[in-house]
Design a protein around this motif. Structure first.
Motif, short mmCIF file in Angstrom:
data_model
loop_
_atom_site.label_atom_id
_atom_site.label_comp_id
_atom_site.label_asym_id
_atom_site.label_seq_id
_atom_site.Cartn_x
_atom_site.Cartn_y
_atom_site.Cartn_z
N ARG A 1 -0.25 2.59 -2.33
CA ARG A 1 0.38 1.60 -3.22
C ARG A 1 -0.63 0.91 -4.15
N LYS A 2 -1.91 1.08 -3.92
CA LYS A 2 -2.94 0.37 -4.70
C LYS A 2 -3.15 1.04 -6.06
N THR A 3 -2.25 0.74 -6.98
CA THR A 3 -2.33 1.39 -8.30
C THR A 3 -3.26 0.66 -9.27
N ILE B 1 3.46 1.47 -10.95
CA ILE B 1 3.71 0.69 -9.74
C ILE B 1 4.50 1.58 -8.79
N ARG C 1 2.24 3.76 -21.64
CA ARG C 1 3.05 2.56 -21.36
C ARG C 1 4.28 2.49 -22.26
N PRO D 1 7.63 2.55 -12.89
CA PRO D 1 7.88 2.69 -11.45
C PRO D 1 7.88 4.16 -11.00
N ARG E 1 7.12 2.22 -6.22
CA ARG E 1 8.31 1.49 -5.82
C ARG E 1 8.71 1.82 -4.39
N LYS F 1 5.02 -1.96 -16.26
CA LYS F 1 4.58 -0.93 -15.32
C LYS F 1 5.66 0.14 -15.16
N LEU G 1 4.61 -6.98 -15.08
CA LEU G 1 5.29 -5.98 -14.25
C LEU G 1 6.34 -5.15 -14.98
N ASN H 1 -4.13 -8.13 -16.68
CA ASN H 1 -3.05 -7.80 -15.74
C ASN H 1 -1.74 -7.62 -16.48
#
Length: 583
Positions: A483-485, A491, A61, A428, A493, A426, A423, A420
């Protein structure tokens, strides 16, 4: 107008949960400790396996990891310290934080490429100390909390070579210069420089006026009456309201203290500072009273702007009590005996809710005593015309001060942050998907992240699609599955897919494809932080040579001391032995 400099936001991680909380809330870097050699031995800390997982989680990250190796070590620990430094280097930690100059010298000998930070335990508090650190190859100095911004700016002007400057931004303050307080070790044998400070500064003391006799013994003492008795207890640091001033100074990193704090505290505090720094970068920030109140509810012993921003004397001390004070809610103004309801005037923008922790500070039997009593609200309180009505299981004295010490909604929000990631954190990804002649999916993954230099990863599926007999997969179904990461750091894009239609494969294959593809991307990203194998081999070879020399020199030193003791013993005059029959 001064140039804006957005410093690194450095967060504490006393456990894996706290690390995830810090990373997900937006920290740029975290600092943590292994099970040994860290100055917070009573934190949960990280085993070797956990530390490797922590590095992977943070690095995926884009978050740096600094490991604290900041206790003073004994000669018997040198060999284990050498092993540990090489291990940290081989794992790819971004820097180690050291106090012991011997450890720094050992690191230079074994792993010269490993970045070193001067711990605040070194008590570097003036230009001469910073210049010394720069001249001796340190990457960063964690400055003593006693330095103010003017001194830091003057210090930066005197530097002839670059060295990063880190300051504390939020959390507990040491009563003494960090690293120089020996009170805990003197009175209890637990040294802060060995990571086991018992925090005697948070204890209750009496101030005594006494005379001494000719032998220096106290006599004729009398206690000086005081309102407060936690004489050495300091407030907690919070520079939130002055962050814009910090961003105009030559500060490279601001540190949140709290490796002993729970993950919820880390998530909440980091989130507030992250959002403030981001808005300062856009020149759209001013301090928010709501955020400052939230910081008070997270944990506080009374907040101060600290020596960093010019606080002096009583502004630094919180002598009334050493624990969490919470957020002031109001005062008890009445008690209704008929329905057993306590009436409180509300002075805060926050209204208590079901599940919140409430503390009552009421007068004790003596004028200088305070009686503390707390409870958790098991009902939604009634509020009318600026007054709060609480039904408690016992009455509270009129005039008692009331505080919120635990905010359930704040804890729930922190849990959401931990589970969570935000965003912006995350990474891309853009996908290009084609099918070869055998109908095997081929994927080009583009990592759209400047810091990762727009990395590209190619992946070939381990299955073939086939002509559909009944229900062909639609274009939308395939894209939705990819798309289900989930809980990954990615994420999706954009997806460009050359799909002729009328084909089929089980949904399980698409899920497998997504997982395998993302694992390949993770592996590729982590290679950035991995050292070449030949460098690790060289470090291990230096370690082996050092340990052999160290053992040989230790034996030689031991023999030398034994010989010296024997010589001293031989010089002593013989003592006349008593007759065996004389007792």
């Amino acid at each position: 107008m001064s140039k804006i400099n957005i410093p690194e936001l450095l967060a504490p991680a006393g456990s894996m949960k706290a690390l995830k909380a810090a990373v997900n809330a937006g920290a740029d870097a975290v600092y943590l400790s292994g099970k040994r050699f860290g100055a917070r031995q009573f934190a949960q800390n990280f085993s070797s396996v956990e530390l490797e997982k922590a590095l992977e989680y943070a690095h995926l990250r884009g978050v740096k990891v600094y490991v604290t190796v900041n206790t003073l070590i004994k000669e018997t620990e040198v060999s284990r310290m050498a092993d540990y430094l090489v291990q940290l280097y081989s794992w790819g930690v971004d820097a180690v934080i050291v106090q012991d100059l011997g450890v720094a010298q050992l690191a230079r000998k074994l792993v010269p490429d490993l970045d070193l930070h001067c711990s605040t335990q070194m008590t570097i508090h003036n230009p001469q100390g910073v210049i010394w650190a720069a001249n001796n190859g340190f990457k960063r100095v964690i400055l003593a909390r006693e330095m103010n911004l003017e001194d830091i700016e003057a210090t930066a002007c005197q530097l002839s070579r670059k060295i990063e400057l880190e300051v504390f931004a939020h959390g507990a303050i040491c009563y003494s210069y960090s690293g120089q307080c020996l009170l805990s070790s003197f009175i209890g044998g637990r040294s802060g420089n060995r990571g086991t400070c018992a925090q005697p500064c948070r204890k209750n003391y009496q101030l005594i006026l006494a005379k001494t006799d000719k032998y220096g013994k106290y006599k004729d003492h009398q206690e000086i009456p005081l309102k407060d008795h936690y004489l050495l207890s300091t407030r907690d640091l919070a520079i939130y309201s002055h962050l814009d001033r910090i961003t105009e100074a030559p500060v490279d990193s601001i540190k949140i203290e709290g490796r002993m704090r729970p993950p919820e505290y880390v998530a909440s505090v980091v989130k507030i500072y992250r959002e403030a720094l981001d808005r300062i970068a856009l020149k759209k920030w001013k301090p928010q009273k709501k955020e400052l109140s939230t910081l008070e509810m997270c944990f506080n012993r009374g907040l101060t702007k600290g020596w960093l921003l010019g606080a002096l004397n009583q502004e630094m001390m919180g002598r009334s009590r050493p624990g969490n004070r919470g957020l002031f809610l109001g005062k008890v103004v009445n008690y209704h005996k008929h329905d057993k309801k306590t009436v409180i005037t509300i002075k805060s923008m926050f209204k208590p809710e079901k599940g919140d922790g409430i503390l009552f500070k009421q007068p004790g039997k003596k004028s200088d005593e305070v009686d503390l009593w707390g409870t958790v609200l098991n009902h939604s309180p009634e509020i009318r015309k600026g007054k709060l009505f609480l039904k408690l299981h016992k009455p509270v004295k009129v005039g008692s001060e009331v505080f919120i010490t635990r905010r359930k909604s704040l804890i729930d929000r922190a849990q959401e942050i931990m589970n969570n990631p935000q965003l912006p954190q995350k990474i891309p990804l853009d996908l290009e998907i084609t099918l070869n002649s055998e109908l095997i999916p081929l994927i080009n993954v583009y990592v759209v992240e400047p810091s990762l230099k727009n990395m590209e990863v190619k992946y070939k599926a381990d299955f073939s699609m086939e002509k559909a007999k009944k229900q062909p997969l639609s274009h939308e179904t395939i894209i939705n599955q990819l798309r289900k990461t989930g809980g990954t750091p990615f994420i999706i894009r954009n997806i460009q897919m050359d799909y002729p239609g009328n084909l089929f494969t089980p949904i399980g294959n698409l899920n497998h494809l997504r997982r395998q593809m993302l694992e390949k991307v993770q592996e590729k990203i982590l290679t950035i932080y991995q050292l070449p194998s030949d460098e690790i081999k060289c470090a291990k070879k230096r370690l082996s040579t050092f340990k052999k020399d160290f053992v040989r020199k230790s034996k030689k030193t031991t023999e030398k001391w034994k010989m010296r003791e024997l010589e001293e013993e031989n010089k002593k005059p013989l003592q006349k032995q008593p007759h065996p029959l004389v007792y």
